[in-house]
Write an enzyme that holds these catalytic residues in place. Structure first.
Site, PDB file in Angstrom:
ATOM      1  N   ARG A 157      26.559  41.060  42.892  1.00 54.00           N
ATOM      2  CA  ARG A 157      26.735  39.601  42.727  1.00 54.00           C
ATOM      3  C   ARG A 157      25.380  38.918  42.551  1.00 54.00           C
ATOM      4  O   ARG A 157      25.243  37.986  41.759  1.00 54.00           O
ATOM      5  CB  ARG A 157      27.470  39.001  43.937  1.00 54.00           C
ATOM      6  CG  ARG A 157      28.777  39.737  44.250  1.00 54.00           C
ATOM      7  CD  ARG A 157      30.028  38.890  44.131  1.00 54.00           C
ATOM      8  NE  ARG A 157      31.178  39.771  43.993  1.00 54.00           N
ATOM      9  CZ  ARG A 157      32.034  40.084  44.967  1.00 54.00           C
ATOM     10  NH1 ARG A 157      31.885  39.541  46.165  1.00 54.00           N
ATOM     11  NH2 ARG A 157      33.045  40.902  44.740  1.00 54.00           N
TER      12      ARG A 157
ATOM     13  N   GLU B  23      44.488  44.836  54.707  1.00 58.72           N
ATOM     14  CA  GLU B  23      44.327  44.336  53.330  1.00 58.72           C
ATOM     15  C   GLU B  23      44.707  45.394  52.292  1.00 58.72           C
ATOM     16  O   GLU B  23      43.868  46.193  51.869  1.00 58.72           O
ATOM     17  CB  GLU B  23      42.868  43.890  53.118  1.00 58.72           C
ATOM     18  CG  GLU B  23      42.626  43.312  51.724  1.00 58.72           C
ATOM     19  CD  GLU B  23      41.200  42.789  51.525  1.00 58.72           C
ATOM     20  OE1 GLU B  23      40.354  42.933  52.436  1.00 58.72           O
ATOM     21  OE2 GLU B  23      40.935  42.250  50.439  1.00 58.72           O
TER      22      GLU B  23
ATOM     23  N   LYS C  11      46.479  40.658  54.928  1.00 63.64           N
ATOM     24  CA  LYS C  11      45.649  40.032  53.878  1.00 63.64           C
ATOM     25  C   LYS C  11      46.044  40.622  52.532  1.00 63.64           C
ATOM     26  O   LYS C  11      45.466  41.616  52.078  1.00 63.64           O
ATOM     27  CB  LYS C  11      44.166  40.282  54.186  1.00 63.64           C
ATOM     28  CG  LYS C  11      43.213  39.766  53.122  1.00 63.64           C
ATOM     29  CD  LYS C  11      41.775  39.714  53.618  1.00 63.64           C
ATOM     30  CE  LYS C  11      40.829  39.391  52.490  1.00 63.64           C
ATOM     31  NZ  LYS C  11      39.488  39.033  52.950  1.00 63.64           N
TER      32      LYS C  11
ATOM     33  N   GLY D 110      39.173  37.641  42.621  1.00 64.33           N
ATOM     34  CA  GLY D 110      38.560  37.372  41.324  1.00 64.33           C
ATOM     35  C   GLY D 110      39.217  36.204  40.600  1.00 64.33           C
ATOM     36  O   GLY D 110      38.863  35.898  39.460  1.00 64.33           O
TER      37      GLY D 110
ATOM     38  N   ARG E  43      34.977  35.498  47.148  1.00 61.48           N
ATOM     39  CA  ARG E  43      34.467  34.866  45.926  1.00 61.48           C
ATOM     40  C   ARG E  43      34.965  33.431  45.747  1.00 61.48           C
ATOM     41  O   ARG E  43      34.202  32.565  45.324  1.00 61.48           O
ATOM     42  CB  ARG E  43      34.856  35.716  44.702  1.00 61.48           C
ATOM     43  CG  ARG E  43      33.975  36.923  44.539  1.00 61.48           C
ATOM     44  CD  ARG E  43      34.583  37.938  43.606  1.00 61.48           C
ATOM     45  NE  ARG E  43      35.716  38.637  44.220  1.00 61.48           N
ATOM     46  CZ  ARG E  43      36.419  39.599  43.634  1.00 61.48           C
ATOM     47  NH1 ARG E  43      36.121  39.961  42.394  1.00 61.48           N
ATOM     48  NH2 ARG E  43      37.403  40.208  44.266  1.00 61.48           N
TER      49      ARG E  43
HETATM   50  P1  13P Z   1      37.808  38.146  47.410  1.00 61.73           P
HETATM   51  O1  13P Z   1      38.391  36.874  47.968  1.00 61.73           O
HETATM   52  O2  13P Z   1      36.531  37.922  46.649  1.00 61.73           O
HETATM   53  O3  13P Z   1      38.799  38.986  46.701  1.00 61.73           O
HETATM   54  O4  13P Z   1      37.350  39.002  48.651  1.00 61.73           O
HETATM   55  C1  13P Z   1      38.192  39.119  49.728  1.00 61.73           C
HETATM   56  C2  13P Z   1      37.829  40.323  50.461  1.00 61.73           C
HETATM   57  O5  13P Z   1      37.574  40.281  51.629  1.00 61.73           O
HETATM   58  C3  13P Z   1      37.802  41.590  49.727  1.00 61.73           C
HETATM   59  O6  13P Z   1      37.925  42.629  50.621  1.00 61.73           O
END
Ligand code: 13P
Length: 335
Positions: free
Chosen positions: A33, A177, A219, A263, A294
């Site tokens: 990034r 997640e 998540k 993204g 992001r």
């Molecule tokens: P993003 O919101 O950028 O997708 O990142 C969330 C995250 O914690 C990725 O593991």
């Protein structure tokens, strides 16, 4: 395991209008990034950037928890104050990413499984002593004409469930997640089906590993068309598909769902979260919130560019995004 501690932490992270700020990019992701906007990729720049984030004035008004990375949880502000103290003083709960990344899954070309279970019990104990009260593990699922395979979904679900059980044993709330990636030209319908299979697999695995659902946070991805799919559904259609999928597959015992942004452009991620809260206000058994990286950080990072003189403006941009996301939780965000 102290069940009440886990329940209290999970509720503190997801109730009300606040959400999570993910700032747990691994060094290589953070460097990527930085590289994209010409910021030097050094430990000091990474430290300075994370200091910028956590010292944003009034961050705790809209952020209930921040997710740190192994390098970051050990760092200090320039004046020597530990990051953990800064976060706690802001009224924010510290969390930690504990997976060590997605690696090629043997026997499954093009697919990955997330690693990091070996030694995890000891690492969780150490992070708990440092002050972390929750953890994060991300599994990634790719979609195309032939993917994902059931084997990849099962392997990631199993890892997520074993991680979650270890977290709860250590008194940390697991943020679970399973991310169906946006890359590709798949349709929203494919994303719906894949997300549904992933959630089914994850909750079956959590059941087998005796994970207490009241003490977790899910998540997930939103249900979206692939980035290069020709048909891009409206904000309301995406909100409807996402909540329909979650209602079918996420038990009501789960206290909160915090979306990743994956993204999506920052404003769009917020608008989609807002639409879910507007359209399903009283029809959901869980709180739905954000755990964006992001979609919170990117505007601020692009303003900062690595320069001290830009810190205040970058913090204002970061604050604006968390404020907008908190408004989206109340269904009060206007794009
Ligand atoms: P993003 O919101 O950028 O997708 O990142 C969330 C995250 O914690 C990725 O593991």
């Amino acid at each position: 395991m102290n069940e009440q501690t886990l329940i209290t932490t999970a509720q503190a992270l997801t109730a009300g209008h606040k959400g999570l700020l993910a700032m747990d990019e691994s060094n290589s992701t953070c460097n990527k990034r930085f590289e994209a906007i010409g910021i030097p990729q050094t430990v000091e720049y990474r430290r300075a950037y994370r200091e910028l984030i956590i010292t944003t004035p009034d961050l705790g008004k809209y952020v209930s928890g921040v997710i740190l990375y192994d390098e970051t949880i050990r760092q200090q502000k320039k004046d020597g104050t530990t990051f953990i103290k800064v976060i706690l003083d802001a009224g924010i709960i510290p969390g930690i990413k504990v997976d060590i990344g997605a690696k090629q899954l043997a026997g499954h070309p093009g697919e990955k499984v997330t690693e990091g279970l070996d030694g995890l019990r000891d690492r969780l104990k150490a992070y708990g002593l440092m002050g972390a009260r929750f953890a994060k593990w991300r599994g990634v699922i790719s979609t195309d004409d032939t993917l994902p395979t059931h084997g990849c979904i099962a392997a990631n679900a199993q890892a997520l469930a074993r991680y979650a059980a270890l977290c709860q044993e250590a008194g940390l709330v697991p943020v679970i997640e399973p991310e169906v990636l946006m890359d590709g030209d798949h349709s929203i319908h494919q994303c719906f089906d894949v997300t549904e299979e992933c959630l089914q697999a994850v909750f079956a695995a959590l059941y087998l590993q005796n994970v207490m659902l009241e003490g977790i946070i899910l998540k997930p991805n939103m249900v979206l068309p692939g980035l290069s799919c020709e048909v891009q559904e409206s904000i309301d259609e995406i909100a409807d598909a996402t909540i329909k999928c979650l209602l079918r597959n996420v038990p009501a015992a789960v206290p909160g769902i915090t979306f990743l942004s994956g993204g999506q452009p920052a404003e769009l991620a917020t608008a989609r979260l807002n639409a879910m809260n507007v359209r399903f206000k009283s029809g959901m058994p869980w709180d739905i919130a954000f755990s964006f990286a992001r979609a919170i950080q990117q505007p601020a990072l692009e303003i900062w560019k690595g320069y001290e003189a830009n810190v205040l403006a970058a913090q204002q941009a970061l604050y604006h995004r968390v404020m907008c996301n908190a408004a989206a939780r109340r269904g009060e965000y206007n794009m």
